[in-house]
Design an enzyme around this catalytic site. Structure first.
Site, PDB file in Angstrom:
ATOM      1  N   ALA A 442      50.625  37.647  41.235  1.00 29.56           N
ATOM      2  CA  ALA A 442      51.155  38.655  40.308  1.00 29.56           C
ATOM      3  C   ALA A 442      50.115  39.127  39.303  1.00 29.56           C
ATOM      4  O   ALA A 442      50.462  39.672  38.259  1.00 29.56           O
ATOM      5  CB  ALA A 442      52.383  38.116  39.583  1.00 29.56           C
ATOM      6  N   GLU A 494      43.361  43.206  43.243  1.00 32.50           N
ATOM      7  CA  GLU A 494      41.897  43.327  43.117  1.00 32.50           C
ATOM      8  C   GLU A 494      41.187  42.206  43.884  1.00 32.50           C
ATOM      9  O   GLU A 494      40.143  42.424  44.491  1.00 32.50           O
ATOM     10  CB  GLU A 494      41.496  43.316  41.632  1.00 32.50           C
ATOM     11  CG  GLU A 494      41.913  44.608  40.925  1.00 32.50           C
ATOM     12  CD  GLU A 494      41.600  44.595  39.438  1.00 32.50           C
ATOM     13  OE1 GLU A 494      42.148  43.725  38.742  1.00 32.50           O
ATOM     14  OE2 GLU A 494      40.810  45.434  38.977  1.00 32.50           O
ATOM     15  N   GLU A 514      48.968  47.506  35.409  1.00 33.39           N
ATOM     16  CA  GLU A 514      48.319  47.348  34.097  1.00 33.39           C
ATOM     17  C   GLU A 514      48.633  48.485  33.146  1.00 33.39           C
ATOM     18  O   GLU A 514      48.857  48.280  31.953  1.00 33.39           O
ATOM     19  CB  GLU A 514      46.795  47.219  34.272  1.00 33.39           C
ATOM     20  CG  GLU A 514      46.348  45.846  34.734  1.00 33.39           C
ATOM     21  CD  GLU A 514      46.437  45.642  36.229  1.00 33.39           C
ATOM     22  OE1 GLU A 514      47.042  46.503  36.924  1.00 33.39           O
ATOM     23  OE2 GLU A 514      45.919  44.635  36.713  1.00 33.39           O
TER      24      GLU A 514
END
Ligand code: COA
Length: 672
Positions: A442, A494, A514
């Site tokens: 997560a 990422e 984000e």
């Protein structure tokens, strides 16, 4: 303990199909909670609650309805799902009802003779291969199943309260259990949101040895302090003190029973404090409302509570009752400790740990002491599981309490596990995956952000440090495959995009949330996808500035995900195949600048309509453009780190992170 066992239970192929009809025997407290979990976990399951009292069955059915209604009210379940969950649920006061069950789970009173009678009755009615498990918290499997004709299909599955929500289940790996049964149960629990911990067949198994003796020691300390004082001191280590928990669980008789059992087996030092027999409810304080405690009293309570915790820890590990990382995880997730005992040991240091163990054994003779040097106790891996499947090393991110979110220690462990394998000629490649079925990862651990917000330098440094693993992946020659078993968010995505190939189960999805937190994905997402999959640039724009989700199937069409799998067995098979196929053929991420399309000039809003911070969206757009134009990948990554330093100093970042931690929606309208 049985030696060869895969650390990640989901890597074991399923040796049985899902149960169709389960009986839970005992409709008291925990039986209905287990029933609710099973009904939620296995769609279409028929479940029969068996109890000698019809009123208990009726009350249990009402409780399940109440849970389902609450889940609907909180938006956790849709109304039709709740109705489906309550279907095929029946009750019986006669054991004949278990006849057709493929799993009978006993959750009756802790009474050896009673349990043996129940299992004899059950075995006389079920098929030879039906599973039989007991939820006993203390009685060894070897004893309760001694009379079974087919003991290989039986073991203990020990749940923790509240069983529908508490993730931990101890699965006892006892001498006569069929290893395939233990493997299947671990797999089943892990696949249905639980955290199974395999333990040996010692009285009270692993976690109740900790809990019962923690409570017993607290009661021994009543000679020098009140329950409220002891709970207040314990609050440094646990979310709720021992007496508060005993009140909640009506646990006094349980401690009497379990500590008498331990004393009978292992010595009088385990005898229950006599006061448990005369007190029903303790006068104590609620968690977070400590009372004042005189310093000398505090020191004594603290030493003895820590002493018993550490003494149980070394004993559990010396006797091989459980594994160190499991013990830490279980103490946190099942028992409410703020830190696991081995983490605590680490923080205390060897000298203090020795002092505490010595004091305990002086004041409580017979209590276990360390049999090995203290350095031998900490787990090699705390936050990852490492399994070598032939010549492929599978590294599983395991932080179930935070959907496998990444923090420095976990990142460091992944890197260590990879480095060790890179130098091992027997390892051809790696697979990274996440524990369970919900999340690959997560993202970065949001709880760690507040300490750096407002400090641009520290934030840039943090991003750079977080990138260590990813930069290492960029330079690797042995392949690393990301096996997406569930969602991959933020830093999790990422990480996956730096692996040399991605495979995913069909239900997996990716997102860069984000921007909804008022920050940006700093460790590659503004850079790598544009160089690696330039044809999907517009999709990444939407992910970065609108937090759009990308499903695995779409990602497959776009060439981001290399292979799709129907289920976890297929996922791991494909990941291993991919690791083999890529051996010697790892391609680096292109280094050269790349063209990116313009961003829409739309107002800053997320895909779900939420208002976002225009400032943060502006920083992201600028960083993507600057990174795309940067002459090398390394220079482009630096652009990302620097941009993170900039957003970390905005009011939007403060608001977004605070809102997540306070479980509310952020107000970016106010911050800009
Ligand atoms: N960092 C720290 N903790 C995290 C986390 C993260 N990135 N993502 C999830 N968690 C924690 C939650 O706080 C929760 O802890 P709690 O049980 O103590 O409250 C636990 O994991 C389970 O998550 P929960 O939110 O209850 O599950 P859900 O299914 O309702 O929602 C998500 C799942 C992923 C949508 C939600 O957790 C989320 O938005 N997480 C943040 C993802 C993110 O923004 N990642 C990028 C970080 S830079």
């Amino acid at each position: 303990m049985t030696a060869v066992r895969l650390a990640n239970p989901l890597l074991e192929p399923a040796s049985r199909s899902l149960p169709r009809h389960v009986a839970v025997i005992g409709a008291g407290t925990i039986g209905p909670d287990i029933a609710y979990y099973l009904k939620s976990a296995v769609p279409g399951l028929r479940l029969t609650l068996v109890d000698i009292r019809q009123e208990a069955i009726d009350a249990a059915a009402a409780r399940l309805r109440e849970y389902a209604d609450k889940a609907v009210a909180r938006g956790k379940l849709a109304a039709p799902e709740a109705e489906a969950l309550l279907r095929d649920l029946d009750g019986a006061t006669d054991y004949d009802a278990v006849g057709g069950c493929d799993w009978v789970l006993e959750a009756a009173t802790e009474d050896l003779a009673l349990k043996r009678r129940i299992f004899a009755d059950v075995e006389a009615r079920v098929a030879e291969d039906a599973m039989i498990t007991s939820n006993t918290s203390s009685l060894p499997a070897a004893r309760i199943f001694a009379g079974l004709k087919h003991p290989g299909r039986a073991t203990v599955t020990h749940f923790f309260a509240p069983a529908w929500r508490n993730p931990v289940v101890e699965v006892i790996d006892w001498a006569r259990a069929d290893p395939a049964l233990v493997a299947w149960l671990r797999r089943f629990f892990a696949a249905t949101g639980k955290v199974p911990l395999a333990t040996a067949d010692a009285p009270c198994f692993m976690l109740d040895r900790v809990f019962d003796n923690w409570c017993n020691e607290a009661a021994m300390l009543l000679e020098c302090a009140t329950a409220a004082e002891i709970d207040s001191v314990a609050g440094e280590f646990v979310h709720a003190g021992p007496f508060f928990v005993l009140n909640l669980a009506h646990g006094n008789p349980i401690i009497v029973e379990t500590n008498t059992l331990q004393a009978g087996e292992e010595g009088d030092h385990y005898l229950p404090a006599p006061i448990f027999r005369s007190v029903e409810c303790w006068a104590t304080c609620a968690p977070g409302r400590p009372v004042a405690v005189a310093e000398a009293t505090r020191a004594r309570i603290r030493d003895r509570l820590l002493g018993v915790l550490l003494s149980q820890t070394v004993d559990i590990l010396d006797r091989g009752i459980g594994e160190a990382a499991d013990l830490d995880l279980g103490c946190r997730a099942a028992l409410g400790f703020k830190r696991g005992p081995l983490e605590l040991m680490d923080a205390l240091g060897d000298a203090e740990t020795s002092r505490l163990l010595e004091r305990l054994s002086r004041e409580r003779p017979g209590m276990p002491v360390a049999k090995r040097p203290l350095a031998a106790y900490p787990p090699r891996w705390r936050h990852v599981l490492v399994d070598d499947l032939g010549d492929v090393r599978v590294i599983t991110l395991r932080r179930p309490e935070a959907l496998n979110a990444l923090h420095d220690e976990m990142t460091g462990e992944i890197l260590d596990a990879i480095r060790a394998g890179e130098h091992d000629a027997g390892i051809a490649g790696f697979v990274l995956t996440g524990y369970g079925t919900k999340a690959f990862c997560a993202g970065a651990d949001i709880g760690r952000f507040p300490s750096m917000l407002g400090d641009a330098g520290a934030s840039v440094q943090y991003a750079r440090a977080c990138s260590r693993l990813l930069v290492h992946l960029d330079a690797m020659r042995k392949p690393v495959v990301a096996a997406l078993n569930g969602m991959a968010l933020g830093g999790g995505f990422e990480l996956a995009m730096r692996c040399h190939a991605l495979v995913a189960v069909k239900g997996a999805w990716m997102q860069l949330p984000e921007v909804t937190l008022g920050i940006l994905p700093a460790i590659g997402a503004m850079v790598v996808p544009y160089r690696r999959w330039p044809g999907a640039a517009a999709v990444f724009h939407g992910m970065l500035v609108r937090a759009e989700r990308l499903g695995a199937e779409r990602a497959h069409e776009l060439g981001i995900v290399d292979a799709l799998a129907e289920d976890l067995d297929a996922l791991f098979a494909q990941a291993l195949a991919r690791a083999h196929a890529l051996a010697g053929r790892v391609e680096p991420i292109p280094d050269a600048p790349v063209a990116v399309p313009e961003f829409d000039a739309a107002p800053a809003r997320a895909a779900d309509g939420r208002v976002l911070s225009a400032t943060v969206v502006g920083v992201i757009e600028q960083a993507v453009r600057a990174a795309a134009a940067a002459p090398t990948l390394a220079a482009a990554l630096e652009v990302g780190y620097e941009a993170f330093g900039r957003v970390a100093c905005t009011a939007a970042a403060r608001e977004g992170i605070a809102a997540f931690l306070e479980r509310r929606q952020p107000d970016f309208g106010a911050t800009g």
